[in-house]
Design a protein around this motif. Structure first.
Motif, PDB file in Angstrom:
ATOM      1  N   GLU A 166      21.218  12.859 -12.568  1.00 57.94           N
ATOM      2  CA  GLU A 166      20.390  13.668 -11.675  1.00 57.94           C
ATOM      3  C   GLU A 166      18.958  13.237 -11.907  1.00 57.94           C
ATOM      4  OE1 GLU A 166      20.817  17.999 -10.515  1.00 57.94           O
ATOM      5  OE2 GLU A 166      19.116  18.026 -11.896  1.00 57.94           O
ATOM      6  N   VAL A 167      18.333  12.725 -10.864  1.00 54.56           N
ATOM      7  CA  VAL A 167      17.007  12.142 -11.026  1.00 54.56           C
ATOM      8  C   VAL A 167      16.051  12.760 -10.015  1.00 54.56           C
ATOM      9  CG1 VAL A 167      15.674  10.002 -11.092  1.00 54.56           C
ATOM     10  CG2 VAL A 167      18.059   9.995 -11.854  1.00 54.56           C
ATOM     11  N   GLU A 168      14.925  13.254 -10.535  1.00 57.81           N
ATOM     12  CA  GLU A 168      13.854  13.783  -9.675  1.00 57.81           C
ATOM     13  C   GLU A 168      12.797  12.709  -9.549  1.00 57.81           C
ATOM     14  OE1 GLU A 168      12.317  17.552 -11.007  1.00 57.81           O
ATOM     15  OE2 GLU A 168      14.303  18.172 -11.706  1.00 57.81           O
ATOM     16  N   ILE A 169      12.586  12.258  -8.338  1.00 61.47           N
ATOM     17  CA  ILE A 169      11.667  11.146  -8.098  1.00 61.47           C
ATOM     18  C   ILE A 169      10.433  11.680  -7.368  1.00 61.47           C
ATOM     19  CG2 ILE A 169      11.390   8.938  -6.900  1.00 61.47           C
ATOM     20  CD1 ILE A 169      14.575   8.814  -7.032  1.00 61.47           C
ATOM     21  N   THR A 170       9.272  11.525  -7.984  1.00 56.57           N
ATOM     22  CA  THR A 170       8.043  12.019  -7.368  1.00 56.57           C
ATOM     23  C   THR A 170       7.192  10.840  -6.908  1.00 56.57           C
ATOM     24  OG1 THR A 170       8.108  13.981  -8.761  1.00 56.57           O
ATOM     25  CG2 THR A 170       5.985  13.433  -7.743  1.00 56.57           C
ATOM     26  N   VAL A 171       6.858  10.863  -5.626  1.00 51.22           N
ATOM     27  CA  VAL A 171       6.084   9.762  -5.029  1.00 51.22           C
ATOM     28  C   VAL A 171       5.025  10.350  -4.098  1.00 51.22           C
ATOM     29  CG1 VAL A 171       8.029   8.117  -5.068  1.00 51.22           C
ATOM     30  CG2 VAL A 171       7.693   9.594  -3.078  1.00 51.22           C
ATOM     31  N   PRO A 172       3.986   9.564  -3.762  1.00 45.64           N
ATOM     32  CA  PRO A 172       3.031  10.027  -2.751  1.00 45.64           C
ATOM     33  C   PRO A 172       3.758  10.325  -1.437  1.00 45.64           C
ATOM     34  CG  PRO A 172       2.197   8.051  -3.853  1.00 45.64           C
ATOM     35  CD  PRO A 172       3.601   8.245  -4.325  1.00 45.64           C
ATOM     36  N   GLY A 191      -0.187  16.342  -3.170  1.00 44.18           N
ATOM     37  CA  GLY A 191       0.036  15.301  -2.156  1.00 44.18           C
ATOM     38  C   GLY A 191       1.261  14.450  -2.415  1.00 44.18           C
ATOM     39  N   THR A 192       2.078  14.879  -3.354  1.00 45.62           N
ATOM     40  CA  THR A 192       3.312  14.129  -3.635  1.00 45.62           C
ATOM     41  C   THR A 192       4.536  14.919  -3.168  1.00 45.62           C
ATOM     42  OG1 THR A 192       3.539  15.088  -5.841  1.00 45.62           O
ATOM     43  CG2 THR A 192       2.300  13.012  -5.678  1.00 45.62           C
ATOM     44  N   VAL A 193       5.631  14.221  -3.117  1.00 43.71           N
ATOM     45  CA  VAL A 193       6.914  14.857  -2.798  1.00 43.71           C
ATOM     46  C   VAL A 193       7.890  14.510  -3.917  1.00 43.71           C
ATOM     47  CG1 VAL A 193       8.760  15.072  -1.076  1.00 43.71           C
ATOM     48  CG2 VAL A 193       6.487  14.358  -0.356  1.00 43.71           C
ATOM     49  N   THR A 194       8.731  15.472  -4.263  1.00 43.16           N
ATOM     50  CA  THR A 194       9.767  15.193  -5.267  1.00 43.16           C
ATOM     51  C   THR A 194      11.140  15.244  -4.598  1.00 43.16           C
ATOM     52  OG1 THR A 194       8.416  16.149  -7.013  1.00 43.16           O
ATOM     53  CG2 THR A 194      10.779  15.960  -7.458  1.00 43.16           C
ATOM     54  N   TYR A 195      11.847  14.139  -4.714  1.00 44.76           N
ATOM     55  CA  TYR A 195      13.211  14.054  -4.170  1.00 44.76           C
ATOM     56  C   TYR A 195      14.185  14.099  -5.333  1.00 44.76           C
ATOM     57  CZ  TYR A 195      10.794  12.213  -0.049  1.00 44.76           C
ATOM     58  OH  TYR A 195       9.957  12.044   1.021  1.00 44.76           O
ATOM     59  N   THR A 196      15.180  14.953  -5.220  1.00 44.24           N
ATOM     60  CA  THR A 196      16.183  15.030  -6.286  1.00 44.24           C
ATOM     61  C   THR A 196      17.489  14.415  -5.802  1.00 44.24           C
ATOM     62  OG1 THR A 196      15.161  17.051  -7.047  1.00 44.24           O
ATOM     63  CG2 THR A 196      17.369  16.578  -7.896  1.00 44.24           C
ATOM     64  N   TYR A 218       5.363   7.862   1.103  1.00 43.18           N
ATOM     65  CA  TYR A 218       6.418   6.941   0.679  1.00 43.18           C
ATOM     66  C   TYR A 218       7.794   7.440   1.092  1.00 43.18           C
ATOM     67  CZ  TYR A 218       3.549   3.702  -1.950  1.00 43.18           C
ATOM     68  OH  TYR A 218       2.642   2.734  -2.274  1.00 43.18           O
ATOM     69  N   ILE A 219       8.613   6.503   1.556  1.00 43.34           N
ATOM     70  CA  ILE A 219      10.006   6.819   1.883  1.00 43.34           C
ATOM     71  C   ILE A 219      10.857   6.342   0.707  1.00 43.34           C
ATOM     72  CG2 ILE A 219      11.912   6.223   3.437  1.00 43.34           C
ATOM     73  CD1 ILE A 219       9.512   5.971   5.557  1.00 43.34           C
ATOM     74  N   VAL A 220      11.785   7.189   0.288  1.00 40.99           N
ATOM     75  CA  VAL A 220      12.553   6.916  -0.934  1.00 40.99           C
ATOM     76  C   VAL A 220      14.030   6.764  -0.618  1.00 40.99           C
ATOM     77  CG1 VAL A 220      13.362   8.007  -3.084  1.00 40.99           C
ATOM     78  CG2 VAL A 220      10.925   8.000  -2.524  1.00 40.99           C
ATOM     79  N   GLY A 221      14.634   5.806  -1.285  1.00 38.76           N
ATOM     80  CA  GLY A 221      16.091   5.681  -1.249  1.00 38.76           C
ATOM     81  C   GLY A 221      16.565   5.602  -2.685  1.00 38.76           C
ATOM     82  N   ALA A 222      17.733   6.145  -2.970  1.00 41.04           N
ATOM     83  CA  ALA A 222      18.192   6.157  -4.359  1.00 41.04           C
ATOM     84  C   ALA A 222      19.692   6.296  -4.424  1.00 41.04           C
ATOM     85  CB  ALA A 222      17.535   7.310  -5.114  1.00 41.04           C
ATOM     86  N   THR A 223      20.219   5.962  -5.602  1.00 44.17           N
ATOM     87  CA  THR A 223      21.623   6.210  -5.897  1.00 44.17           C
ATOM     88  C   THR A 223      21.927   7.685  -5.651  1.00 44.17           C
ATOM     89  OG1 THR A 223      21.731   4.464  -7.544  1.00 44.17           O
ATOM     90  CG2 THR A 223      23.281   6.282  -7.804  1.00 44.17           C
ATOM     91  N   GLY A 224      23.083   7.941  -5.065  1.00 41.35           N
ATOM     92  CA  GLY A 224      23.559   9.320  -4.965  1.00 41.35           C
ATOM     93  C   GLY A 224      23.025  10.078  -3.767  1.00 41.35           C
ATOM     94  N   LYS A 225      23.405  11.320  -3.754  1.00 43.32           N
ATOM     95  CA  LYS A 225      23.101  12.177  -2.618  1.00 43.32           C
ATOM     96  C   LYS A 225      21.810  12.946  -2.878  1.00 43.32           C
ATOM     97  CE  LYS A 225      25.059  15.619   0.240  1.00 43.32           C
ATOM     98  NZ  LYS A 225      26.100  16.088   1.018  1.00 43.32           N
TER      99      LYS A 225
END
Ligand SMILES: [Zn+2]
Length: 647
Positions: free
Chosen positions: A206-212, A232-237, A215-222
């Protein structure tokens, strides 16, 4: 406070997880918070890691891969082996990469930061920092777990070998402290080599990815959560079970396309996510159709693709060092908008890299030690899929009358290769990168195609399905595959695998002689008491013209494989012979009233690993020219003369 809540959440989740429903045994559990610093080109990470000692011995140390340290300086094993070059992409010495483990502690327990040390299990390179040992204050007992809290800082290199950044494109791979695999009573944790891929245990990420925000993020998993932050950032889990790695990408220049993929037989239902560079938008439909083909082919032939997402990352042209690489439920493709549709590089790379989710992702053999179990199986699957969807002779190139099949391009690699290594070898111990490549990919792929041609497509299909079903999520070794192949075929196949996997030799059978010699008309005394002069008219009673027809097949290589031989006579008659192929040569002789026309060994080209097809067939040669005899006798004369003089 926030951190504490996070940990309690982790603990509760861990104990609630329904282990019985899992596909894999969850040996590891990673909960990571990652913050991308787009200025520094780095990731700040906090990781809570749980490890289950699934062995029957107490374990008093842990070993971690710190892959990014391969890019730390020019003295790492990776840099020495590669010379700072990977697939023709070069290191940029202005942008080294590394991973700094800032602290390690047992959760709610002692600080172990001072108990870390670098080790070099594969070579004596004291300066390599890609494997870390952590000594534990007390051993982890069998079936017990240990939980660690690790803080780390990952500086990304300018990408030339899989992982890193280019401008505002980030491919964040092999980026966190990752446990090796404890098996057979010891840690299996190899250094990062130039010619090697990876090996790790299954579990939960389970990974929380924080980016400006842009930024569009792609990652392993759902993706299970998305939070806008005040800064001004977004965190995608992202969350995924039954995987052994986690990779992600971020860029403001992606176009994101999502498409649902479903298949009825077998049942597949997954979301295809395409992250395509703006300048490559023209490739969108090619990516969609080739990924759909890939999912269909692998699901039908091996087993249904089980994950809820599959993400295709299209890297920018200048960051192509990140392209063509596989990660669990995510892969990087490669393409350029100027490549015409008839050149199917984009399709091949998409199908190949997706396909790794089966062999690398789910079957997950040790790529350091037996790379063919991934790359070879995948290249075999790729060539079959490419042939199925794009035609055997046109699957790679079909443009302006030029046609090249994936099969032929793989075969070209084998023909030109040396006899320096067997297929079965540790990836960094091959003679060269080229030798690693040809053995692990094309040659291994062709060994499986040979097996298929030998056993028949149906039996081979059952072998592949059974192997995938039985060994997915279990890290099989080469012998496990051999066992399945023997069980399903009911044959002893040691002779096959011993040769083709364990020896570096080659296979080459050749037709070396096709001659037809007229047998003189009968003359002299025969058993029937008749005296013939040779001048008799050909009649029913007297024999017709007879030819002594000879076909000789030579085994020019060391490898032995049963051969079919097709013989053509001038009157259109065909004969088939079979030969076990063991002796160095075999000769077939036919007394017939007609002459031979031609002969061919392996007429259907089933023995795909034969390095020379040109000598597989031969037309009848004309009678020996007298000049040969003359020169031969002249030579004999001089030899005799010399021996007389010497005497
Ligand atoms: Zn591959």
């Amino acid at each position: 406070m926030k951190k504490f809540v996070f940990l309690v959440f982790v603990l509760s989740l861990f104990f609630v997880l329904p282990a019985a429903a899992a596909r894999s045994k969850h040996i590891v559990d990673y909960r990571i918070k990652a913050r991308l610093d787009t200025e520094q080109k780095a990731v700040d990470g906090q990781q809570v890691l749980t490890w289950l000692n699934d062995s029957d011995v107490p374990v008093s140390e842990l070993q971690f891969h710190l892959y990014l340290n391969a890019f730390k300086n020019n003295r790492s094993t990776f840099m020495i082996e590669s010379g700072g070059e990977s697939r023709n992409f070069k290191l940029d010495e202005q942008h080294w990469g590394y991973i700094d483990v800032k602290s390690v502690r047992i959760l709610y327990g002692p600080d172990l930061t001072d108990d870390m040390e670098f080790i070099h299990p594969d070579d004596d390179n004291q300066e390599d920092r890609t494997v870390m040992r952590l000594l534990l204050p007390e051993p982890v007992q069998p079936q017990q777990k240990i939980m660690l809290e690790i803080e780390f800082f990952s500086k990304l290199p300018k990408v030339f070998a899989r992982s890193g950044f280019h401008g505002d494109f980030f491919m964040v791979a092999q980026w966190f402290p990752k446990l090796g695999v404890f098996q057979d009573g010891e840690w299996n944790c190899h250094q990062y080599h130039s010619e090697s891929e990876f090996f790790a245990d299954f579990g939960v990420f389970e990974v929380e990815i924080t980016v400006p925000r842009e930024y569009i993020v792609g990652a392993t998993g759902k993706r299970k959560d998305q939070t806008e932050n005040d800064d001004g950032t977004v965190t995608y889990t992202h969350y995924q079970e039954d995987v052994h790695d986690f990779a992600w990408t971020a860029s403001p220049n992606f176009i994101e396309v999502r498409k649902r993929f479903t298949l009825d037989e077998p049942k597949v239902n997954t979301e295809m996510i395409f992250l395509i560079q703006r300048e490559h938008e023209i490739l969108k439909d090619r990516y969609i159709s080739s990924l759909s083909n890939g999912i269909t082919f692998y699901s039908r032939n091996y087993g249904p693709y089980p994950f809820e997402t599959i993400t295709l990352v299209d890297p920018p042209l200048r960051a192509m060092g990140a392209g063509g690489m596989e990660y669990p439920t995510l892969f990087t493709a490669g393409g350029a908008s100027f490549i015409p549709e008839g050149v199917r590089m984009t399709e091949m790379v998409t199908i190949h890299e997706f396909g790794h989710n089966f062999w690398y992702g789910m079957v997950a053999s040790n790529e350091f030690e037996e790379p063919w179990l991934d790359e070879g199986f995948n290249s075999y699957s790729e060539v079959k899929a490419m042939s199925e969807y794009y035609g055997k002779d046109t699957s790679m190139v079909d443009v302006l009358g030029i046609k090249i099949g994936d099969f032929h391009s793989q075969r070209m690699n084998i023909i030109g290769s040396g006899r320096l290594d067997p297929i079965l070898k540790k990836s960094w111990e091959f003679y060269s990168g080229g030798s690693y490549g040809v053995n692990s990919y094309a040659k291994a792929s062709f060994v499986l195609l040979m097996l298929e041609n030998y056993l028949g497509e149906q039996v081979m299909g059952r072998i592949m399905k059974t192997y995938f079903e039985r060994w997915s999520f279990r890290h099989p070794k080469t012998q496990d595959f051999i066992d399945v192949a023997e069980e399903i075929s009911g044959l002893d196949l040691d002779w096959f695998f011993d040769q083709f996997l364990k020896s570096p030799d080659k296979l080459d059978y050749a037709v070396t002689e096709v001659t037809s010699q007229e047998v003189k008309m009968p003359k002299g005394i025969f058993d029937e008491g008749e005296v013939l002069t040779g001048e008799e008219e050909v009649s029913e009673k007297k024999p017709q013209k007879t030819y002594k027809n000879r076909v000789t097949i030579v085994r020019k290589g060391e490898w032995i494989f049963p051969q079919d031989i097709l013989i053509n006579f001038e009157d259109g008659e065909q004969m088939r012979e079979t030969w076990e192929g063991r002796e160095r040569w075999i000769r077939f002789v036919y007394y017939k009233p007609v002459r031979l026309k031609s002969a061919c060994v392996d007429p259907e080209n089933k023995v795909v690993i034969d390095i020379n097809y040109l000598n597989n067939s031969r037309l009848r040669e004309p009678e020996k020219a007298p000049v040969t005899k003359y020169s031969l006798s002249l030579m004999l004369f001089f030899q005799k003369l010399l021996s007389l003089l010497a005497g």
